[in-house]
Design a protein around this motif. Structure first.
Motif, PDB file in Angstrom:
ATOM      1  N   ALA A  31      29.697 -32.314 -59.441  1.00 54.08           N
ATOM      2  CA  ALA A  31      28.445 -33.049 -59.320  1.00 54.08           C
ATOM      3  C   ALA A  31      27.333 -32.079 -58.945  1.00 54.08           C
ATOM      4  N   VAL A  32      26.200 -32.198 -59.638  1.00 56.46           N
ATOM      5  CA  VAL A  32      25.013 -31.405 -59.322  1.00 56.46           C
ATOM      6  C   VAL A  32      24.007 -32.342 -58.667  1.00 56.46           C
ATOM      7  N   ILE A  33      23.635 -32.032 -57.422  1.00 56.65           N
ATOM      8  CA  ILE A  33      22.748 -32.907 -56.665  1.00 56.65           C
ATOM      9  C   ILE A  33      21.509 -32.128 -56.224  1.00 56.65           C
ATOM     10  N   GLY A  34      20.526 -32.857 -55.720  1.00 57.02           N
ATOM     11  CA  GLY A  34      19.315 -32.242 -55.216  1.00 57.02           C
ATOM     12  C   GLY A  34      18.133 -33.176 -55.421  1.00 57.02           C
ATOM     13  N   PRO A  35      17.012 -32.920 -54.770  1.00 63.38           N
ATOM     14  CA  PRO A  35      15.841 -33.787 -54.892  1.00 63.38           C
ATOM     15  C   PRO A  35      15.203 -33.669 -56.269  1.00 63.38           C
ATOM     16  N   ASN A  36      14.234 -34.555 -56.539  1.00 66.66           N
ATOM     17  CA  ASN A  36      13.472 -34.464 -57.780  1.00 66.66           C
ATOM     18  C   ASN A  36      12.812 -33.090 -57.872  1.00 66.66           C
ATOM     19  N   GLY A  37      12.849 -32.522 -59.087  1.00 67.98           N
ATOM     20  CA  GLY A  37      12.234 -31.222 -59.270  1.00 67.98           C
ATOM     21  C   GLY A  37      13.091 -30.053 -58.854  1.00 67.98           C
ATOM     22  N   ALA A  38      14.361 -30.302 -58.531  1.00 67.45           N
ATOM     23  CA  ALA A  38      15.243 -29.220 -58.091  1.00 67.45           C
ATOM     24  C   ALA A  38      15.702 -28.335 -59.246  1.00 67.45           C
ATOM     25  N   GLY A  39      15.588 -28.835 -60.487  1.00 68.55           N
ATOM     26  CA  GLY A  39      16.045 -28.078 -61.643  1.00 68.55           C
ATOM     27  C   GLY A  39      17.398 -28.502 -62.166  1.00 68.55           C
ATOM     28  N   LYS A  40      17.931 -29.608 -61.668  1.00 71.37           N
ATOM     29  CA  LYS A  40      19.281 -30.051 -62.042  1.00 71.37           C
ATOM     30  C   LYS A  40      19.398 -30.331 -63.539  1.00 71.37           C
ATOM     31  N   SER A  41      18.539 -31.199 -64.032  1.00 74.00           N
ATOM     32  CA  SER A  41      18.609 -31.591 -65.441  1.00 74.00           C
ATOM     33  C   SER A  41      18.267 -30.426 -66.358  1.00 74.00           C
ATOM     34  N   THR A  42      17.342 -29.597 -65.932  1.00 70.51           N
ATOM     35  CA  THR A  42      16.992 -28.432 -66.743  1.00 70.51           C
ATOM     36  C   THR A  42      18.176 -27.489 -66.866  1.00 70.51           C
ATOM     37  N   LEU A  43      18.872 -27.246 -65.754  1.00 70.18           N
ATOM     38  CA  LEU A  43      20.048 -26.385 -65.795  1.00 70.18           C
ATOM     39  C   LEU A  43      21.109 -26.962 -66.718  1.00 70.18           C
ATOM     40  N   LEU A  44      21.356 -28.263 -66.609  1.00 68.70           N
ATOM     41  CA  LEU A  44      22.362 -28.898 -67.469  1.00 68.70           C
ATOM     42  C   LEU A  44      21.963 -28.786 -68.941  1.00 68.70           C
ATOM     43  N   SER A  45      20.676 -28.976 -69.228  1.00 68.09           N
ATOM     44  CA  SER A  45      20.200 -28.887 -70.604  1.00 68.09           C
ATOM     45  C   SER A  45      20.319 -27.476 -71.152  1.00 68.09           C
ATOM     46  N   MET A  46      20.174 -26.472 -70.309  1.00 76.43           N
ATOM     47  CA  MET A  46      20.354 -25.098 -70.768  1.00 76.43           C
ATOM     48  C   MET A  46      21.823 -24.816 -71.060  1.00 76.43           C
TER      49      MET A  46
END
Length: 252
Positions: A31-46
């Motif tokens: 699981a990748v967690i963190g507040p909004n703007g942490a870069g989670k979705s961007t990292l997954l998309s990369m």
């Protein structure tokens, strides 16, 4: 194994992912967690090559995601984005069959049909298989999209906030399905979550991000602590152990 080496992403002057280096082992749920703007979705998309990196390298079982042919990569790794809305009026079975495109290029074989039916059964969608997506509830549509990803039959399954817009019952059901995908089918599941308690209860390991960086990673018992959660979210939390799981209380 997914190896992320000094990966970064910026949009103009805004740095979204800041030199992340990370190894995600094969099997289980991360699981990748963190507040909004942490870069989670961007990292997954990369990782899933939905967006290009500004720098660094990502390898999936030794394959460079930027240089590997798309159809080859799509047989190893599948990804479900947040914005998975499909405008066309499709049945559930038609949507799930899209997952076989990297294998059949749209001409379904008997093996493809086997995977379609297996995915429908695994997600308990057989009674809904011939219904149109716009006739389903939000939870049913989300299960249909996960079935499409499962039908792709990849070793690695990436899901970006699959609990969005799901009520408690359906969110729990979705996490149980992801856990079963790892345990029964041997998939490596990487999921971006906002609910830290679902991460605590269902993940084998947690990656905690903030401001584009990985601040902490490890098993739930090492991450779901008052100190780590406070550093990640700037919120004072009380951590309780319930039935062997660490549960964060943060609404008071």
């Amino acid at each position: 194994m997914i190896e992320i080496r000094n990966a970064s992403k910026h949009y103009d002057e805004t740095l979204v992912v800041d030199g992340v280096s990370l190894t995600l082992p094969k099997a289980g749920v991360t699981a990748v967690i963190g507040p909004n703007g942490a870069g989670k979705s961007t990292l997954l998309s990369m990782i899933g090559r939905l967006i290009p990196m500004s720098g660094g390298q990502i390898l999936v079982d030794g394959l460079d995601v930027l240089r590997t042919p798309s159809d080859h990569l799509a047989r190893r790794l599948s990804i479900l984005r947040q914005d998975n809305h499909i405008a066309a009026r499709l049945t559930v079975r038609d949507l799930v069959a899209f997952g076989r495109y990297p294998h059949s290029k749209g001409r379904l074989t008997e093996e493809d049909r086997y995977h379609v039916e297996r995915a429908l059964a695994f997600l308990a969608l057989e009674p809904l298989a011939d219904r149109f997506l716009d006739e389903l509830s939000g939870g049913q549509r989300q299960r249909a999209h996960v079935a499409m990803v499962l039908c792709q039959d990849t070793d690695y399954v990436l899901l970006d906030e699959p609990l969005n817009n799901l009520d408690m019952k359906h969110a729990r059901g979705m996490m149980r399905l992801l856990r079963r995908m790892a345990d029964e089918l041997g998939k490596t599941v990487v999921v971006v979550l906002h609910d830290i308690n679902f991460a605590s209860c269902y993940a084998d390991r947690i990656v905690a991000m903030r401001d584009g960086r990985v601040l902490h990673q490890g098993p739930p018992e090492a991450i779901i602590t008052a100190e780590v959660m406070g550093a990640i979210y700037d919120v004072e939390m009380a951590i309780h152990e319930i039935a062997g799981d660490r549960i964060a209380i943060y609404f008071r």
